[in-house]
Design a protein around this motif. Structure first.
Motif, short mmCIF file in Angstrom:
data_model
loop_
_atom_site.label_atom_id
_atom_site.label_comp_id
_atom_site.label_asym_id
_atom_site.label_seq_id
_atom_site.Cartn_x
_atom_site.Cartn_y
_atom_site.Cartn_z
N GLN A 294 76.16 26.08 29.15
CA GLN A 294 75.04 27.02 29.03
C GLN A 294 73.78 26.46 29.68
N ASP A 295 73.54 25.16 29.48
CA ASP A 295 72.34 24.55 30.03
C ASP A 295 72.36 24.55 31.57
N TRP A 296 73.54 24.32 32.17
CA TRP A 296 73.62 24.33 33.64
C TRP A 296 73.42 25.74 34.17
N ARG A 297 74.02 26.73 33.51
CA ARG A 297 73.82 28.12 33.93
C ARG A 297 72.34 28.51 33.86
N ALA A 298 71.65 28.01 32.82
CA ALA A 298 70.26 28.40 32.59
C ALA A 298 69.28 27.55 33.38
N GLY A 299 69.74 26.58 34.15
CA GLY A 299 68.85 25.74 34.92
C GLY A 299 68.06 24.75 34.09
N LEU A 300 68.61 24.30 32.97
CA LEU A 300 67.88 23.41 32.07
C LEU A 300 68.11 21.93 32.34
N ILE B 246 75.75 23.09 42.87
CA ILE B 246 77.08 23.65 42.68
C ILE B 246 77.06 24.50 41.41
N PRO B 247 77.37 25.77 41.51
CA PRO B 247 77.37 26.61 40.31
C PRO B 247 78.51 26.25 39.37
N LEU B 248 78.33 26.59 38.10
CA LEU B 248 79.36 26.36 37.11
C LEU B 248 80.59 27.18 37.47
#
Length: 305
Positions: free
Chosen positions: A275-281, A292-294
């Motif tokens: 979730q944090d990677w998707r949200a740019g956190l 690199i996207p999830l």
């Protein structure tokens, strides 16, 4: 990924990782993780990079991507990689050197071929391994440490050249600081050489880079990860010479979950990292704009994009 059993009493399993071409002739072999054997001690990921000679104008381009709960170990035999990360490190790594990156609660990094190497067509050969962190240290602060080739201790054991990359064995002690007990060494056997695999670790394996060795008369060849049984006395013999690495360590009391570039003893922590990677956190890598996207669920095998 193929595995086979061995007739040698002290050998538990032999992993035969296939070669995978990821484009432009860039190949890897992944020995860990795999269904029959996910870890050896704390080692949860084992990739052989190349050897490959890329075309002029091309190179390695691993865009920024995140990690948690692990440490990465990069060790090259040929070529050069430029490492950048979110704690501000900018470090080229060359043959014989060690890059140790502790992800802890979260780090982002990229790995690319330097411009000078791209111009002539870079050579690339090496290993990248991951070690899972002990549960008590999974949320430690992220760090990066580089060790030059001259810092890695070397010695000769009955004619066998040994480099102690991580841990201690054969009277050699690596300067690399770890959060759990482990070994990682490179051994080069001359023709007619013999080498006794260190026995201090509960779980051990050796990986042939070149040449051939025998154990009790059974041959093992290049790109085979040979997982040993605890406590087994293993003596490697090589008629023509061989180059290999040995890894090992103490197993953790709890299992590890792995998804993409995330490792944790807790499944919910993996979900939070996604979730944090998707949200740019996650923190950014300075001067890098790509990422690199999830990957979609279920995650494909970890790979260099």
């Amino acid at each position: 990924m193929a595995v086979r059993n061995s007739r040698v009493d002290g050998v538990d399993l032999v992993v035969l990782p296939p070669s995978r071409d990821l484009g432009d002739g860039f190949t890897v072999r992944r020995a860990l993780p795999q269904p029959q054997r996910r870890m050896v001690g704390p080692f949860i990921f084992f990739d052989q990079i190349g050897p490959v000679e890329l075309r002029p104008g091309t190179g390695l381009d691993v865009r920024p991507h995140p990690h948690i709960g692990l440490a990465t170990i990069t060790y090259l035999f040929d070529g050069e990689i430029l490492h950048r990360d979110s704690v501000g490190s900018v470090q080229p790594i060359r043959p014989g050197e060690v890059n140790w990156m502790t992800a802890g609660r979260g780090i982002v990094h990229s790995e690319r071929s330097p411009d000078a190497a791209r111009a002539i067509g870079p050579n690339m050969s090496g290993l990248q391994l991951w070690v899972a962190l002990p549960a008590a240290h999974e949320e430690t602060a992220p760090t990066f440490v580089h060790h030059g080739a001259s810092e890695i201790p070397e010695g000769r054991m009955d004619g066998v050249a040994v480099r102690q990359i991580v841990g201690a064995a054969d009277g050699l002690v690596s300067p690399v600081k770890t959060l759990s007990d482990m070994i990682y060494l490179e051994a080069t056997l001359p023709p007619g050489g013999r080498y006794r695999v260190p026995e201090d670790q509960v779980e051990r394996a050796f990986y042939l880079l070149s040449g051939e060795v025998t154990v009790d008369g059974q041959p093992f060849g290049p790109s085979e990860l040979v997982v040993l049984k605890p406590g087994a006395e293993i003596v490697l013999e090589s008629a023509r010479g061989a180059r290999l690495v040995v890894v090992g360590g103490e197993p953790f009391p709890e299992p590890r979950h792995i998804y993409w570039n995330f490792v944790s003893s807790r499944a919910d922590r993996i979900e939070q990292a996604k979730q944090d990677w998707r949200a740019g956190l996650f923190p950014a890598v300075p001067e890098e704009r790509e990422f690199i996207p999830l990957p979609p669920d279920p995650a494909p095998p970890v790979r260099y994009p």
